[in-house]
Design an enzyme around this catalytic site. Sequence first.
Site, PDB file in Angstrom:
ATOM      1  N   GLY A  11       0.802  -1.231   0.000  1.00  0.00           N
ATOM      2  CA  GLY A  11       0.000   0.000   0.000  1.00  0.00           C
ATOM      3  C   GLY A  11       0.828   1.272   0.000  1.00  0.00           C
ATOM      4  O   GLY A  11       0.491   2.228  -0.707  1.00  0.00           O
ATOM      5  N   ASN A  12       1.933   1.293   0.772  1.00  0.00           N
ATOM      6  CA  ASN A  12       2.665   2.562   0.891  1.00  0.00           C
ATOM      7  C   ASN A  12       3.482   2.895  -0.357  1.00  0.00           C
ATOM      8  O   ASN A  12       4.027   3.983  -0.456  1.00  0.00           O
ATOM      9  CB  ASN A  12       3.538   2.589   2.154  1.00  0.00           C
ATOM     10  CG  ASN A  12       4.671   1.602   2.097  1.00  0.00           C
ATOM     11  OD1 ASN A  12       4.559   0.561   1.448  1.00  0.00           O
ATOM     12  ND2 ASN A  12       5.768   1.908   2.747  1.00  0.00           N
ATOM     13  N   LYS A 127     -13.104 -10.896   3.038  1.00  0.00           N
ATOM     14  CA  LYS A 127     -12.177  -9.796   2.721  1.00  0.00           C
ATOM     15  C   LYS A 127     -12.948  -8.472   2.620  1.00  0.00           C
ATOM     16  O   LYS A 127     -13.768  -8.290   1.721  1.00  0.00           O
ATOM     17  CB  LYS A 127     -11.473 -10.114   1.402  1.00  0.00           C
ATOM     18  CG  LYS A 127     -10.663  -8.983   0.824  1.00  0.00           C
ATOM     19  CD  LYS A 127      -9.377  -8.749   1.569  1.00  0.00           C
ATOM     20  CE  LYS A 127      -8.623  -7.562   0.970  1.00  0.00           C
ATOM     21  NZ  LYS A 127      -7.498  -7.147   1.797  1.00  0.00           N
ATOM     22  N   LYS A 210      -2.696 -10.090  -2.953  1.00  0.00           N
ATOM     23  CA  LYS A 210      -1.588  -9.776  -3.858  1.00  0.00           C
ATOM     24  C   LYS A 210      -0.288 -10.484  -3.452  1.00  0.00           C
ATOM     25  O   LYS A 210       0.534 -10.813  -4.303  1.00  0.00           O
ATOM     26  CB  LYS A 210      -1.378  -8.267  -3.987  1.00  0.00           C
ATOM     27  CG  LYS A 210      -0.684  -7.587  -2.816  1.00  0.00           C
ATOM     28  CD  LYS A 210       0.718  -7.166  -3.157  1.00  0.00           C
ATOM     29  CE  LYS A 210       1.484  -6.528  -2.050  1.00  0.00           C
ATOM     30  NZ  LYS A 210       1.081  -6.516  -0.677  1.00  0.00           N
ATOM     31  N   LYS A 272       1.657 -12.239   3.919  1.00  0.00           N
ATOM     32  CA  LYS A 272       3.046 -12.024   3.488  1.00  0.00           C
ATOM     33  C   LYS A 272       3.920 -13.192   3.948  1.00  0.00           C
ATOM     34  O   LYS A 272       4.754 -13.694   3.200  1.00  0.00           O
ATOM     35  CB  LYS A 272       3.599 -10.713   4.054  1.00  0.00           C
ATOM     36  CG  LYS A 272       2.837  -9.510   3.546  1.00  0.00           C
ATOM     37  CD  LYS A 272       3.406  -8.221   4.076  1.00  0.00           C
ATOM     38  CE  LYS A 272       2.368  -7.115   3.956  1.00  0.00           C
ATOM     39  NZ  LYS A 272       1.726  -7.011   2.643  1.00  0.00           N
TER      40      LYS A 272
HETATM   41  P1  ADP Z   1       0.903  -3.764   2.515  1.00  0.00           P
HETATM   42  O1  ADP Z   1      -0.176  -2.737   2.362  1.00  0.00           O
HETATM   43  O2  ADP Z   1       2.279  -3.192   2.465  1.00  0.00           O
HETATM   44  O3  ADP Z   1       0.750  -4.935   1.600  1.00  0.00           O
HETATM   45  P2  ADP Z   1      -0.264  -4.365   5.141  1.00  0.00           P
HETATM   46  O4  ADP Z   1      -0.548  -2.957   5.545  1.00  0.00           O
HETATM   47  O5  ADP Z   1      -1.399  -5.205   4.751  1.00  0.00           O
HETATM   48  O6  ADP Z   1       0.832  -4.361   3.987  1.00  0.00           O
HETATM   49  O7  ADP Z   1       0.570  -5.134   6.265  1.00  0.00           O
HETATM   50  C1  ADP Z   1       1.673  -4.536   6.921  1.00  0.00           C
HETATM   51  C2  ADP Z   1       1.267  -4.252   8.347  1.00  0.00           C
HETATM   52  O8  ADP Z   1       1.078  -5.485   9.053  1.00  0.00           O
HETATM   53  C3  ADP Z   1       2.273  -3.545   9.223  1.00  0.00           C
HETATM   54  O9  ADP Z   1       2.264  -2.145   9.020  1.00  0.00           O
HETATM   55  C4  ADP Z   1       1.799  -3.917  10.634  1.00  0.00           C
HETATM   56  O10 ADP Z   1       0.925  -2.924  11.129  1.00  0.00           O
HETATM   57  C5  ADP Z   1       0.987  -5.189  10.429  1.00  0.00           C
HETATM   58  N1  ADP Z   1       1.411  -6.383  11.167  1.00  0.00           N
HETATM   59  C6  ADP Z   1       0.585  -7.336  11.629  1.00  0.00           C
HETATM   60  N2  ADP Z   1       1.240  -8.321  12.248  1.00  0.00           N
HETATM   61  C7  ADP Z   1       2.562  -8.007  12.177  1.00  0.00           C
HETATM   62  C8  ADP Z   1       3.764  -8.653  12.620  1.00  0.00           C
HETATM   63  N3  ADP Z   1       3.752  -9.831  13.264  1.00  0.00           N
HETATM   64  N4  ADP Z   1       4.940  -8.043  12.355  1.00  0.00           N
HETATM   65  C9  ADP Z   1       4.985  -6.859  11.703  1.00  0.00           C
HETATM   66  N5  ADP Z   1       3.872  -6.202  11.256  1.00  0.00           N
HETATM   67  C10 ADP Z   1       2.669  -6.764  11.483  1.00  0.00           C
HETATM   68 MG    MG Z   2      -1.188  -1.524   3.949  1.00  0.00          MG
END
Ligand code: ADP
Ligand code: MG
Length: 313
Positions: A11-12, A127, A210, A272
Site C-alpha cells: 500500500g505505501n 475480505k 496480492k 506475506k
Molecule cells: P501492505 O499494504 O504493504 O501490503 P499491510 O498494511 O497489509 O501491507 O501489512 C503490513 C502491516 O502489518 C504492518 O504495518 C503492521 O501494522 C501489520 N502487522 C501485523 N502483524 C505483524 C507482525 N507480526 N509483524 C509486523 N507487522 C505486522
Molecule cells: Mg497496507
Amino acid sequence: MGGRVLIALGGNAMTAPDGSASPADQRRAIGRAMTHVASLIRAGHEVMLTHGNGPQVGNILLKNQLAAHVLAPVPLDWCVAQTQGTLGTLIMNALERALAPEPVRVATVVTRTLVDPDDPAFREPVKPIGQYFGEDEARRFERHGQTWRRFERGWRRVVASPWPVEILDAPAAIALMEAGYTVVAAGGGGVPVVRAEDGTLSGVEAVIDKDLAAAALARAVQATELVIATDVPHALVGYGTAAARPIEEITVAELRVLQAAGHFASGSMGPKVEAALRFAEDGGNRAVITSLEHIGEALSGNIGTRVSRGVER
Ligand code: ADP
Ligand code: MG
C-alpha cells in the site's frame, strides 16, 4: 549480474502515508517507490514487479455507488483490471524517469489469475473492501446480492478472497522479460477468473491476495528471490506486545512454527508470511519481507526478514 527478482509492492508504494489515494498521492508514492526499484535494476537484477490495489479499487467502488442511478456498476473483476492498467501506466512512467538517462524497457501485462469455483472462500466472504458505510446503505446493497458486515468503524462490504491456483498470463510476462523488459504483472493479485467445463474463462466477483499471487507468479517465472515490500522493516514476533522483536534470518520450518503460534495477523502480515513460506518451500531461493526503503539492500545486506529452506543436511 544479480538474480531474477519479483518485487511485490504494498500500500505505501501507491498511496500517501495516511492512505490517501488522490491521483497526486498515487503519482508521488509510485515515483518514490520506483527510485528504490531502480537501485535493484542498476545493481544488475532482472526485476519483475507486482502491486496491491486496495485503495484504488475502493475509489472505483465508491464511483460505482455514487453513479449507480445513471450507469450500471462495473463488476469487481473489471475494477481489478482497471487498476492494473492505471497503476501499470504510472509505474512505467515513474520507472523510466527513475532510471533516466539510462534507457529501460517496461511493459505491463493485464493478468488473469485462475481461481477454483469450489474454493471455500466463495461460501464465506471475509475480505473487506471499499469504504465504511452506515447500516441503512449496507442493507440496501445487501438487497442487491452483496455481503456486508459490521466492523468497529461501521459497515463494510466483504467479498471472497480465493486462493490463486494459477497465474494464467505468466507466459506473456516471461516472454517479455526474456525480451529484456521489466514487467509489471498480476497487479492486485490478478483479475480473478474461473474456467468452465468447455475451457472458457470468465471473471468472478472476488479479490485475490496480492502477496499470495506474488508467490505464485514468482514461482511461475522462476524468480530466485521474492521481495515483499511493505511499511515495516521486519515481520515481528510478539507484534503489538512489549516483547516484540524482529525476525531476521529464518528457515521455513522455524517460521511455520511461529505462524502456527499466531504471530502474524490475517489480512496484513499473515499473507506475506504465507507467501514467503510458499515461495521458499516450492523451490525459491529466498523470500524477504522488508520496508520499501530497504529493498535496495534487502538482497545484498542483512536487512529484513529473510526466509529460506535453510541448511541442507
Ligand atoms: P501492505 O499494504 O504493504 O501490503 P499491510 O498494511 O497489509 O501491507 O501489512 C503490513 C502491516 O502489518 C504492518 O504495518 C503492521 O501494522 C501489520 N502487522 C501485523 N502483524 C505483524 C507482525 N507480526 N509483524 C509486523 N507487522 C505486522
Ligand atoms: Mg497496507
